[in-house]
Design an enzyme around this catalytic site. Structure first.
Site, PDB file in Angstrom:
ATOM      1  N   SER A  22       0.804  -1.231   0.000  1.00 26.49           N
ATOM      2  CA  SER A  22       0.000   0.000   0.000  1.00 26.49           C
ATOM      3  C   SER A  22       0.837   1.282   0.000  1.00 26.49           C
ATOM      4  CB  SER A  22      -0.970  -0.006   1.178  1.00 26.49           C
ATOM      5  OG  SER A  22      -1.935  -1.003   0.968  1.00 26.49           O
ATOM      6  N   LYS A  71      -8.037  -6.567  10.659  1.00 34.54           N
ATOM      7  CA  LYS A  71      -9.262  -6.113   9.984  1.00 34.54           C
ATOM      8  C   LYS A  71     -10.525  -6.289  10.828  1.00 34.54           C
ATOM      9  CE  LYS A  71      -7.658  -6.570   5.222  1.00 34.54           C
ATOM     10  NZ  LYS A  71      -8.003  -7.034   3.878  1.00 34.54           N
ATOM     11  N   ILE A 223      -6.650 -14.637  -6.469  1.00 27.61           N
ATOM     12  CA  ILE A 223      -6.269 -13.431  -5.726  1.00 27.61           C
ATOM     13  C   ILE A 223      -4.809 -13.477  -5.303  1.00 27.61           C
ATOM     14  CG2 ILE A 223      -8.644 -12.984  -4.959  1.00 27.61           C
ATOM     15  CD1 ILE A 223      -7.395 -13.589  -2.088  1.00 27.61           C
TER      16      ILE A 223
END
Ligand code: ATR
Length: 279
Positions: A22, A71, A223
């Site tokens: 990120s 998360k 993914i």
């Protein structure tokens, strides 16, 4: 790049956080749009998560992404959750409102759908069944997203069947849970196969599944993006099937956070993809 004391700052909270792509992703956009801002890695141990999230507003940060293993715990700290994050009980994006309110979003499913739509603009969600392999956080997000756009027949298979049944509960409608040894059977009439397990990742065994029974119009998605070209995607391509790689979901899930923190709707393109892949 930071140009003034008014620079906008956001970051990614994880433990460990050094594997996260990120910072490269968001700083690429910050440079491209010439924004007075920065996006920083924020290593936060699980016992410090609540204090760190509360500190975002105290320190004047605009918000943060939240990654493993935080998360679900982060969702419990938010003052408000958007409906998607509430359903998944997991947050990957935190927005700090001007009064300090913490708003939690989950943009992973959005990321998957946007990657799908931008790669296959003619994709019709209601065209056939979808088989999802794996039952972790990514599986939940993708399952909920596919249900939300009208994929009628959802099938889920996971090594631990009990975990598959738990994951299936994030969807309002029916999800057919298929025993792991019978996963091949879920390919009949399927228009989409998505691997969300860690199988096929560098250092892991590859996913064993016979693609022969997939219809010719089916799309195969993985993914996993280390490597980008997984054995599953290679096998799909060899059969002439359309494939969707793993990095696009990561790129697109970042868009809503960036737009909220830095005030520009960013674009996903090849230059960003190459930067995130470290090429
Ligand atoms: P996420 O990152 O999506 O949250 P995770 O919680 O790390 O995922 O889960 C990884 C997935 O890969 C799980 O579905 C796991 O199956 P279990 O729930 O049965 O553990 C799956 N997985 C990992 N190794 C596997 C293997 N050798 N065979 C089959 N499935 C495997």
């Amino acid at each position: 790049m930071i140009r003034s004391a008014g620079a906008r700052v956001a970051g990614v909270i994880g433990w460990p956080v050094d594997h996260s792509r990120s910072p490269v992703l968001h700083n690429h956009w910050l440079a491209r749009y010439d924004i007075d801002g920065a996006y920083i890695p924020l290593p936060v141990a699980p016992e410090n998560l609540i204090a760190a999230l509360r500190a975002l507003s105290l320190l004047g940060l605009r918000g943060a992404n939240v990654t493993l293993p935080h998360k679900q715990a982060a969702a419990r700290v938010m003052d408000r959750l958007d409906p998607g994050a509430a359903r998944l009980e997991a947050v990957n994006t935190v927005l700090v409102e001007p009064d300090g309110t913490l708003v939690g979003l989950n943009t992973d499913g959005f990321g998957f759908l946007e990657h799908m739509r931008s790669t296959f603009p003619a994709w019709q969600p209601d065209r056939g069944a979808a088989l999802i392999l794996g039952a972790g956080g990514a599986s939940r997000s993708i399952l909920a997203a596919l249900a939300g756009v009208g994929v009628g027949k959802l099938r889920l298979s996971n090594r631990s069947e009990e975990r598959a049944r738990d994951t299936a509960r994030v969807v309002d409608g029916p999800v057919e849970v298929i025993a792991w040894p019978d996963r091949h059977q879920g390919l009949l009439d399927a228009a989409l196969l998505v691997n969300t397990t860690s199988l096929g990742m560098a250092g892991q065994p590859s996913l064993s599944i016979d693609l022969q029974s997939l219809p010719a119009h089916a799309i195969v998605a993985d993914i996993v993006y280390t490597p980008l070209d997984t054995p599953l995607l290679q096998a799909a391509r060899a059969r002439g099937l359309a494939v969707l790689d793993g990095v696009g979901m990561l790129l697109h899930q970042a868009r809503p956070g960036f737009a909220a923190w830095f005030g520009i709707e960013p674009r996903v393109d090849e230059a960003l993809r190459q930067a995130v892949l470290g090429r």
